[in-house]
Design a protein around this motif. Structure first.
Motif, PDB file in Angstrom:
ATOM      1  N   GLN A  72       0.825  -1.206   0.000  1.00  0.00           N
ATOM      2  CA  GLN A  72       0.000   0.000   0.000  1.00  0.00           C
ATOM      3  C   GLN A  72       0.863   1.262   0.000  1.00  0.00           C
ATOM      4  N   ASP A  73       1.903   1.281   0.822  1.00  0.00           N
ATOM      5  CA  ASP A  73       2.740   2.479   0.940  1.00  0.00           C
ATOM      6  C   ASP A  73       3.493   2.780  -0.348  1.00  0.00           C
ATOM      7  N   ASN A  74       3.835   1.742  -1.102  1.00  0.00           N
ATOM      8  CA  ASN A  74       4.633   1.945  -2.320  1.00  0.00           C
ATOM      9  C   ASN A  74       3.808   1.895  -3.599  1.00  0.00           C
ATOM     10  N   GLY A  75       2.496   1.688  -3.483  1.00  0.00           N
ATOM     11  CA  GLY A  75       1.647   1.653  -4.674  1.00  0.00           C
ATOM     12  C   GLY A  75       2.041   0.556  -5.636  1.00  0.00           C
ATOM     13  N   VAL A  76       2.317  -0.639  -5.101  1.00  0.00           N
ATOM     14  CA  VAL A  76       2.850  -1.739  -5.912  1.00  0.00           C
ATOM     15  C   VAL A  76       1.721  -2.493  -6.618  1.00  0.00           C
ATOM     16  N   SER A  77       1.887  -2.769  -7.886  1.00  0.00           N
ATOM     17  CA  SER A  77       0.931  -3.606  -8.621  1.00  0.00           C
ATOM     18  C   SER A  77       1.602  -4.832  -9.231  1.00  0.00           C
ATOM     19  N   ILE A  78       2.941  -4.922  -9.139  1.00  0.00           N
ATOM     20  CA  ILE A  78       3.680  -6.069  -9.669  1.00  0.00           C
ATOM     21  C   ILE A  78       4.482  -6.706  -8.545  1.00  0.00           C
ATOM     22  N   GLY A  79       4.264  -8.009  -8.350  1.00  0.00           N
ATOM     23  CA  GLY A  79       5.001  -8.739  -7.332  1.00  0.00           C
ATOM     24  C   GLY A  79       5.802  -9.870  -7.943  1.00  0.00           C
ATOM     25  N   VAL A  80       6.978 -10.125  -7.398  1.00  0.00           N
ATOM     26  CA  VAL A  80       7.829 -11.230  -7.838  1.00  0.00           C
ATOM     27  C   VAL A  80       7.913 -12.231  -6.695  1.00  0.00           C
ATOM     28  N   ILE A  81       7.556 -13.489  -6.970  1.00  0.00           N
ATOM     29  CA  ILE A  81       7.606 -14.537  -5.951  1.00  0.00           C
ATOM     30  C   ILE A  81       8.813 -15.430  -6.217  1.00  0.00           C
ATOM     31  N   ALA A  82       9.726 -15.468  -5.256  1.00  0.00           N
ATOM     32  CA  ALA A  82      10.923 -16.306  -5.362  1.00  0.00           C
ATOM     33  C   ALA A  82      11.055 -17.167  -4.115  1.00  0.00           C
ATOM     34  N   THR A  83       9.924 -17.584  -3.579  1.00  0.00           N
ATOM     35  CA  THR A  83       9.893 -18.391  -2.364  1.00  0.00           C
ATOM     36  C   THR A  83       9.961 -19.869  -2.705  1.00  0.00           C
ATOM     37  N   PRO A  84      10.144 -20.752  -1.710  1.00  0.00           N
ATOM     38  CA  PRO A  84       9.960 -22.184  -1.960  1.00  0.00           C
ATOM     39  C   PRO A  84       8.528 -22.464  -2.408  1.00  0.00           C
ATOM     40  N   ALA A  85       8.327 -23.587  -3.074  1.00  0.00           N
ATOM     41  CA  ALA A  85       7.023 -23.913  -3.640  1.00  0.00           C
ATOM     42  C   ALA A  85       5.922 -23.934  -2.583  1.00  0.00           C
ATOM     43  N   GLY A  86       6.215 -24.469  -1.410  1.00  0.00           N
ATOM     44  CA  GLY A  86       5.197 -24.618  -0.388  1.00  0.00           C
ATOM     45  C   GLY A  86       4.630 -23.311   0.128  1.00  0.00           C
ATOM     46  N   ALA A  87       5.387 -22.233   0.014  1.00  0.00           N
ATOM     47  CA  ALA A  87       4.932 -20.936   0.526  1.00  0.00           C
ATOM     48  C   ALA A  87       4.342 -20.044  -0.559  1.00  0.00           C
ATOM     49  N   ALA A  88       4.504 -20.429  -1.816  1.00  0.00           N
ATOM     50  CA  ALA A  88       4.183 -19.526  -2.923  1.00  0.00           C
ATOM     51  C   ALA A  88       2.710 -19.152  -2.994  1.00  0.00           C
ATOM     52  N   GLN A  89       1.796 -20.118  -2.838  1.00  0.00           N
ATOM     53  CA  GLN A  89       0.378 -19.815  -2.977  1.00  0.00           C
ATOM     54  C   GLN A  89      -0.107 -18.866  -1.882  1.00  0.00           C
ATOM     55  N   GLN A  90       0.352 -19.087  -0.661  1.00  0.00           N
ATOM     56  CA  GLN A  90      -0.046 -18.195   0.424  1.00  0.00           C
ATOM     57  C   GLN A  90       0.465 -16.779   0.179  1.00  0.00           C
ATOM     58  N   VAL A  91       1.703 -16.671  -0.277  1.00  0.00           N
ATOM     59  CA  VAL A  91       2.255 -15.355  -0.602  1.00  0.00           C
ATOM     60  C   VAL A  91       1.459 -14.722  -1.730  1.00  0.00           C
ATOM     61  N   CYS A  92       1.138 -15.517  -2.736  1.00  0.00           N
ATOM     62  CA  CYS A  92       0.349 -15.022  -3.860  1.00  0.00           C
ATOM     63  C   CYS A  92      -0.997 -14.480  -3.389  1.00  0.00           C
ATOM     64  N   ASP A  93      -1.674 -15.230  -2.525  1.00  0.00           N
ATOM     65  CA  ASP A  93      -2.986 -14.807  -2.025  1.00  0.00           C
ATOM     66  C   ASP A  93      -2.887 -13.479  -1.285  1.00  0.00           C
TER      67      ASP A  93
END
Length: 254
Positions: free
Chosen positions: A152-173
């Motif tokens: 919110q503070d940075n007005g971000v609309s693009i995210g890069v996920i470089a986590t392990p597979a098991g954490a990726a969906q939660q981070v995505c959500d």
């Protein structure tokens, strides 16, 4: 300068095919190299060769941009750089967050090509409390507890996920819930996102598997040629697997 939250590229509204959109960065890279060498104009054949496509496909792609070149002269390099950059949304500032600052995430943070192409790494985020505050590429890592506030503070609309597979969906959500509408996924898993969210997946293991497929095919053709089979016959057989434009379809996981 506008930020990524206030503008979306116009490619969809203008009806530019996704295949053309995927080739625009290739043209831009080739054109940027020409611009750096102070080359004023380029023919469709020269630019197509530099981008690794055929000239007919290039001319068709550029027709969607309303750029047709000048007969006997070619395309104006600087104008095409501007035109494609504008179409891709690169004439503005796109703040990006990278989530997962392991070896891959740190390498992405240190990549110098983001800034020169209109992308600003606004924040680095990791779940490991020991990483909090540590600088990577001059940017202090922040904890995932603050993910929503950071976006919110940075007005971000693009995210890069470089986590392990098991954490990726939660981070995505969490990214999507916080307002991120485009995700570049390096995690070796398929993400589920709602309509209106774009995901691009980069899976290095899949790319290597595709290369292994081609290496095996080349070895088979060499063996067939050594056994007396005509090389042209092997090529004709392999062409049956190609798409209508002669491109080998991407191999996707089941």
């Amino acid at each position: 300068m506008a930020t990524g939250r206030t503008h979306r590229p116009a490619t969809r509204s203008r009806g530019i095919p996704e295949a053309t959109v995927a080739r625009l960065p290739l043209y831009l890279r080739a054109l940027t190299a020409l611009s750096e060498r102070s080359v004023p104009t380029v023919s469709s054949e020269e630019l197509a060769a530099a981008a690794g496509v055929n000239s007919a496909k290039l001319r068709k792609d550029f027709s969607y941009l309303g750029s047709y070149g000048t007969r006997g002269v070619g395309y104006d390099v600087e104008y095409l750089v501007y035109q494609i950059s504008r179409e891709l949304g690169l004439t503005q500032d796109w703040p990006v967050v990278i989530v997962g600052i392991g070896n891959l995430g740190a390498a992405l943070a240190n990549y110098g090509g983001f800034a020169s192409r209109g992308f600003r790494v606004a924040a680095l985020i990791d779940a490991d409390p020991a990483m909090a505050g540590k600088p990577v590429a001059g940017i202090p890592v922040q904890h995932t507890d603050d993910l929503e506030k950071i976006i919110q503070d940075n007005g971000v609309s693009i995210g890069v996920i470089a986590t392990p597979a098991g954490a990726a969906q939660q981070v995505c959500d969490r990214l999507v819930a916080a307002g991120v509408t485009s995700i570049l996924n390096f995690a070796p898993t398929v993400l589920t996102v709602p309509d209106g969210v774009d995901v691009r997946k980069v899976d290095l293991s899949i790319e290597l598997q595709i290369l292994a497929f081609h290496e095996q095919r080349k070895a088979g053709e060499e063996t067939a040629a050594g056994d007396g089979a005509h090389p042209a016959a092997a090529r004709d057989a392999s062409s049956a697997d190609q798409g209508p434009d002669g491109d080998v379809p991407a191999v996707m996981p089941a």
